[in-house]
Design a protein around this motif. Structure first.
Motif, short mmCIF file in Angstrom:
data_model
loop_
_atom_site.label_atom_id
_atom_site.label_comp_id
_atom_site.label_asym_id
_atom_site.label_seq_id
_atom_site.Cartn_x
_atom_site.Cartn_y
_atom_site.Cartn_z
N ALA A 296 0.84 -1.21 0.00
CA ALA A 296 0.00 0.00 0.00
C ALA A 296 0.87 1.25 0.00
CB ALA A 296 -0.92 -0.01 1.22
N LEU A 297 1.91 1.25 0.81
CA LEU A 297 2.81 2.40 0.86
C LEU A 297 3.49 2.62 -0.48
CD1 LEU A 297 4.40 1.84 4.37
CD2 LEU A 297 2.73 3.60 3.73
N ASP A 298 3.81 1.52 -1.17
CA ASP A 298 4.46 1.62 -2.48
C ASP A 298 3.50 2.14 -3.55
OD1 ASP A 298 6.79 0.66 -1.35
OD2 ASP A 298 6.51 -1.40 -2.08
N ALA A 299 2.21 1.80 -3.43
CA ALA A 299 1.24 2.10 -4.50
C ALA A 299 0.44 3.38 -4.29
CB ALA A 299 0.26 0.92 -4.64
N VAL A 300 0.30 3.82 -3.05
CA VAL A 300 -0.70 4.84 -2.74
C VAL A 300 -0.47 6.17 -3.45
CG1 VAL A 300 0.43 5.69 -0.63
CG2 VAL A 300 -2.06 5.84 -0.86
N GLN A 301 0.75 6.64 -3.55
CA GLN A 301 0.94 7.96 -4.15
C GLN A 301 0.71 7.95 -5.66
OE1 GLN A 301 4.61 8.81 -1.82
NE2 GLN A 301 3.61 10.76 -1.46
N ALA A 302 1.11 6.88 -6.33
CA ALA A 302 0.87 6.80 -7.77
C ALA A 302 -0.62 6.63 -8.07
CB ALA A 302 1.66 5.63 -8.37
N PHE A 303 -1.34 5.89 -7.21
CA PHE A 303 -2.76 5.64 -7.45
C PHE A 303 -3.62 6.83 -7.03
CE2 PHE A 303 -6.90 3.70 -6.19
CZ PHE A 303 -7.30 3.29 -7.45
N SER A 304 -3.19 7.54 -6.00
CA SER A 304 -3.91 8.73 -5.50
C SER A 304 -5.38 8.44 -5.19
CB SER A 304 -3.79 9.84 -6.53
OG SER A 304 -4.29 11.03 -5.99
N PRO A 305 -5.64 7.56 -4.21
CA PRO A 305 -7.02 7.17 -3.92
C PRO A 305 -7.82 8.28 -3.24
CG PRO A 305 -5.55 6.26 -2.26
CD PRO A 305 -4.68 6.90 -3.31
N ASP A 306 -9.15 8.23 -3.40
CA ASP A 306 -10.05 9.12 -2.68
C ASP A 306 -10.29 8.57 -1.27
OD1 ASP A 306 -10.48 10.77 -4.98
OD2 ASP A 306 -11.79 9.18 -5.75
N LEU A 307 -10.21 7.24 -1.15
CA LEU A 307 -10.51 6.55 0.11
C LEU A 307 -9.63 5.31 0.21
CD1 LEU A 307 -12.60 6.31 2.56
CD2 LEU A 307 -13.84 4.73 1.08
N ILE A 308 -9.23 4.98 1.43
CA ILE A 308 -8.44 3.77 1.66
C ILE A 308 -9.22 2.84 2.57
CG2 ILE A 308 -6.29 2.83 2.63
CD1 ILE A 308 -5.01 5.62 1.98
N ALA B 218 2.04 4.92 8.93
CA ALA B 218 3.03 5.13 7.86
C ALA B 218 2.43 5.95 6.71
CB ALA B 218 3.54 3.79 7.36
N LEU B 219 1.16 5.69 6.37
CA LEU B 219 0.50 6.45 5.30
C LEU B 219 0.42 7.93 5.66
CD1 LEU B 219 -2.42 3.99 4.46
CD2 LEU B 219 -0.61 4.69 2.89
N ARG B 220 0.17 8.21 6.94
CA ARG B 220 0.03 9.61 7.38
C ARG B 220 1.35 10.38 7.29
NH1 ARG B 220 -4.56 9.59 5.95
NH2 ARG B 220 -6.33 9.28 7.34
N GLU B 221 2.46 9.66 7.13
CA GLU B 221 3.76 10.31 6.96
C GLU B 221 3.96 10.81 5.52
OE1 GLU B 221 6.25 10.36 9.54
OE2 GLU B 221 4.54 9.75 10.75
N LEU B 222 3.16 10.29 4.60
CA LEU B 222 3.32 10.65 3.18
C LEU B 222 2.55 11.93 2.89
CD1 LEU B 222 2.78 7.09 1.67
CD2 LEU B 222 4.95 8.24 2.09
N PRO B 223 3.19 12.90 2.25
CA PRO B 223 2.57 14.22 2.07
C PRO B 223 1.22 14.19 1.34
CG PRO B 223 4.79 14.16 1.10
CD PRO B 223 4.53 12.82 1.70
N ASP B 224 1.08 13.39 0.31
CA ASP B 224 -0.16 13.42 -0.47
C ASP B 224 -1.29 12.61 0.16
OD1 ASP B 224 1.41 14.82 -2.19
OD2 ASP B 224 1.70 13.19 -3.60
#
Length: 130
Positions: free
Chosen positions: A43-55, A72-78
């Motif tokens: 998920a951490l690897d994919a989330v920024q490229a996918f740019s989801p509305d909801l997880i 860990a997701l909350r550490e990512l800026p986007d």
């Protein structure tokens, strides 16, 4: 304020059977664009490229569990503002309260009904974006 529509869902679940059912429920029934991940790391690897509305995030996973993945997701800026819903069989009131304290906007009980999962997700979304 413009209400953002819910189109893209990142679903994190380590069980292949549950992932398959959820994909069918969310894509075929709900019409969502879904990215499936089999672990918190994926998920951490994919989330920024996918740019989801909801997880949608499974709580019990080997390695990084749901709460660790959320941190860990909350550490990512986007992704800091992206709403997260935990999916778990552990839905006692105190457990649900703890998930909310950790930052989840809601909790969906497992096992879920594939025919109503998309409607449940839309209800949660509209409660928080309505």
């Amino acid at each position: 304020m413009v209400v953002k529509s819910l189109e893209r869902i990142l679903y994190v679940e380590d069980e292949p059977d549950i992932r398959a059912v959820a994909r069918l429920a969310l894509e075929a029934v709900g019409g969502f664009d879904v990215c499936l991940c089999d672990s918190g790391k994926a998920a951490l690897d994919a989330v920024q490229a996918f740019s989801p509305d909801l997880i949608l995030l499974d709580v019990m996973m080997p390695g990084m569990d749901g709460p660790s993945t959320l941190s860990a997701l909350r550490e990512l800026p986007d992704v800091q503002e992206t709403p997260v819903v935990f999916m778990t069989a552990k839905v006692q009131a105190n457990e649900v309260a703890r998930y909310r304290q950790q930052g989840a906007i809601d909790v969906i009980a497992k096992p879920f009904d594939p025919m109503t999962l998309s409607a449940t997700v839309r209800d949660i979304w509209s409660k928080h974006h309505g």
